[in-house]
Design a protein around this motif. Structure first.
Motif, PDB file in Angstrom:
ATOM      1  N   VAL A  49       0.841  -1.199   0.000  1.00 41.79           N
ATOM      2  CA  VAL A  49       0.000   0.000   0.000  1.00 41.79           C
ATOM      3  C   VAL A  49       0.878   1.252   0.000  1.00 41.79           C
ATOM      4  O   VAL A  49       0.661   2.195  -0.760  1.00 41.79           O
ATOM      5  CB  VAL A  49      -0.958  -0.001   1.210  1.00 41.79           C
ATOM      6  N   ALA A  50       1.889   1.260   0.865  1.00 40.11           N
ATOM      7  CA  ALA A  50       2.783   2.413   0.945  1.00 40.11           C
ATOM      8  C   ALA A  50       3.543   2.621  -0.356  1.00 40.11           C
ATOM      9  O   ALA A  50       3.768   3.765  -0.784  1.00 40.11           O
ATOM     10  CB  ALA A  50       3.769   2.229   2.097  1.00 40.11           C
ATOM     11  N   GLN A  51       3.942   1.526  -1.015  1.00 38.55           N
ATOM     12  CA  GLN A  51       4.703   1.629  -2.260  1.00 38.55           C
ATOM     13  C   GLN A  51       3.860   2.125  -3.427  1.00 38.55           C
ATOM     14  O   GLN A  51       4.405   2.592  -4.430  1.00 38.55           O
ATOM     15  CB  GLN A  51       5.292   0.261  -2.622  1.00 38.55           C
ATOM     16  N   VAL A 233      -3.312  -7.938  -5.878  1.00 36.73           N
ATOM     17  CA  VAL A 233      -3.719  -8.997  -4.945  1.00 36.73           C
ATOM     18  C   VAL A 233      -2.755 -10.168  -5.103  1.00 36.73           C
ATOM     19  O   VAL A 233      -2.239 -10.716  -4.116  1.00 36.73           O
ATOM     20  CB  VAL A 233      -5.170  -9.446  -5.212  1.00 36.73           C
ATOM     21  N   LEU A 234      -2.491 -10.537  -6.350  1.00 38.60           N
ATOM     22  CA  LEU A 234      -1.588 -11.657  -6.625  1.00 38.60           C
ATOM     23  C   LEU A 234      -0.163 -11.356  -6.184  1.00 38.60           C
ATOM     24  O   LEU A 234       0.483 -12.170  -5.513  1.00 38.60           O
ATOM     25  CB  LEU A 234      -1.625 -11.978  -8.120  1.00 38.60           C
ATOM     26  N   ARG A 356      -3.476  -0.062  -7.509  1.00 36.81           N
ATOM     27  CA  ARG A 356      -2.612  -1.057  -6.879  1.00 36.81           C
ATOM     28  C   ARG A 356      -2.679  -1.054  -5.354  1.00 36.81           C
ATOM     29  O   ARG A 356      -2.720  -2.124  -4.742  1.00 36.81           O
ATOM     30  CB  ARG A 356      -1.176  -0.885  -7.389  1.00 36.81           C
ATOM     31  N   PRO A 357      -2.684   0.128  -4.693  1.00 38.03           N
ATOM     32  CA  PRO A 357      -2.858   0.058  -3.243  1.00 38.03           C
ATOM     33  C   PRO A 357      -4.204  -0.530  -2.843  1.00 38.03           C
ATOM     34  O   PRO A 357      -4.321  -1.146  -1.774  1.00 38.03           O
ATOM     35  CB  PRO A 357      -2.734   1.518  -2.784  1.00 38.03           C
ATOM     36  N   LEU A 358      -5.233  -0.371  -3.697  1.00 35.19           N
ATOM     37  CA  LEU A 358      -6.510  -1.003  -3.409  1.00 35.19           C
ATOM     38  C   LEU A 358      -6.365  -2.524  -3.475  1.00 35.19           C
ATOM     39  O   LEU A 358      -6.919  -3.250  -2.640  1.00 35.19           O
ATOM     40  CB  LEU A 358      -7.567  -0.525  -4.404  1.00 35.19           C
ATOM     41  N   GLY A 359      -5.612  -3.003  -4.473  1.00 33.31           N
ATOM     42  CA  GLY A 359      -5.345  -4.436  -4.563  1.00 33.31           C
ATOM     43  C   GLY A 359      -4.534  -4.942  -3.393  1.00 33.31           C
ATOM     44  O   GLY A 359      -4.805  -6.012  -2.837  1.00 33.31           O
TER      45      GLY A 359
END
Length: 403
Positions: A49-51, A233-234, A356-359
């Motif tokens: 998430v941070a990235q 997610v993966l 991506r942070p949502l994933g």
């Protein structure tokens, strides 16, 4: 094939160094979190998430900035910011002061620099190549990105596995500095000096409104958002899953992740042939359908824990992503006015990276409730959703590239 100008070759070299720095950092951080800091899937999810969170928070505002100022200067400043963050990680690791929260904070700052670079790059390309060579130039950018995605994860895994965090992040910092230096002498790519300066929020709304009203752009944004939620997610679950279920070392994890870049390299080398042989609509169906097959291959490792299946999953996703990116980038540049390229590119960046942070957050939550197996099932479901969306959209029926 038209020879591309020297200025573009410098831009491609900068992009290669920038993407390599990003991939080494992205691969090294979760490995450090798991192997050195003892993190589980929830911790790696929070790190992911941070990235990626700066893409969600800053992509659109920085797109407005890219349409107001020197795009080259914005890219250089982004790389210098990223290099500074990586140097700070090196120093903390060297003196034994690195922990998960500091790693996440510095990864966040490094990604702010990556957002600035990535938003401005597609907007700068039309300033250094003629319009008729845009597809070729975009394909070349994807080739160098593919090379970085092939070498970066493997190199990051090897360096962390053999020598710890410091050498990996030191190399990433050096590459960011090279990326900034390679931009010297390129055109600014700034808008005309006589262009009226309007209210920041108005320009932001104008760019977002154009992207959301244009049917092809809107379909690309929706599909890209779901795809990247699924992929992260993966990716979030993969490192702890590979270490604990597949029995891979840090080097093994890096090598299987590098298969993503291998698929990209092969696809990028064939992109000219693909562009001639397949209609734009067919090109845009390849990645979503291939991603479904890839996710099912990873799911199969629950019963057959083979690193070859894991590598095949990342290879298929990488191969499809190049075809998608070249086709959609060329389409976006063709239908977007030049003065709005920064903003529209930033909306695409928001959809691509902001999802991506949502994933990663979804993976952290699903992992907390149901563990790593549940995360793999969630990834498969999301990939199936994005394939359904693109098949139902006007993208899949596009026979020629607009004017």
């Amino acid at each position: 094939m038209t020879p591309l100008p020297h200025a573009f070759r410098r831009l491609a070299g900068s992009n290669l160094a920038s993407q390599s720095a990003q991939q080494i950092g992205l691969a090294a951080a979760p490995l450090v979190a798991v192997l050195a800091l003892g993190s589980d899937v929830t911790g790696t999810g929070l790190l992911q998430v941070a990235q990626t969170l700066p893409f969600l928070l800053l992509a659109v505002p920085l797109g407005v900035v890219a349409d107001r100022t020197s795009r080259r200067g914005m890219m250089a400043l982004g790389e210098l910011t990223r290099a500074s963050s990586f140097v700070a990680i090196v120093l903390l690791a060297w003196f034994g002061g690195l922990n998960l929260w500091l790693l996440a904070l510095l990864s966040f700052i490094a990604t702010v620099g990556a957002v600035a670079y990535s938003v401005a790059t597609p907007a700068l390309i039309p300033a250094v190549v003629p319009r008729g060579a845009l597809a070729q130039a975009n394909g070349r950018i994807e080739l160098v990105r593919s090379l970085a995605l092939t070498a970066g994860p493997a190199l990051g895994g090897v360096l962390v596995g053999w020598t710890g965090a410091s050498p990996a992040f030191a190399m990433a910092a050096a590459l960011s500095l090279c990326a900034a230096g390679a931009l010297s002498g390129l055109p600014d790519g700034a808008p005309p000096s006589d262009q009226p300066r309007r209210n920041f929020s108005h320009e932001l709304r104008e760019g977002a409104g154009f992207a959301l009203r244009q049917p092809l752009l809107r379909a690309m944004l929706l599909t890209a958002s779901i795809f990247n939620i699924a992929y992260f997610v993966l990716q979030t679950v993969y490192v702890p899953y590979a270490v604990r279920h597949l029995g891979l070392s840090g080097t093994g994890v890096g090598v299987t992740l590098a298969a993503y870049g291998g698929g990209m390299v092969l696809s990028a080398l064939l992109v000219s042939h693909t562009s001639r042989s397949l209609s734009p609509g067919a090109q845009m169906r390849v990645a979503p359908l291939g991603a479904v097959a890839a996710a099912l291959a990873m799911l199969a490792t629950l019963w057959w824990p083979s690193p070859w299946l894991a590598g095949a999953c990342f290879f298929l996703i990488g191969a499809g992503s190049v075809i998608w990116t070249v086709a959609t980038t060329t389409l976006r540049q063709a239908v977007t006015p030049h003065a709005m390229l920064g903003r529209v590119s930033s909306i695409n960046t928001l959809a691509t990276y902001g999802a991506r942070p949502l994933g990663a957050a979804l993976a952290a939550g699903v992992g907390f409730l149901g563990g790593e197996k549940a995360c793999l099932g969630a990834a498969v479901a999301c990939f199936m959703l994005q394939a359904s969306l693109v098949l139902a959209s006007p993208l899949s029926r596009l026979r020629t590239m607009p004017g």
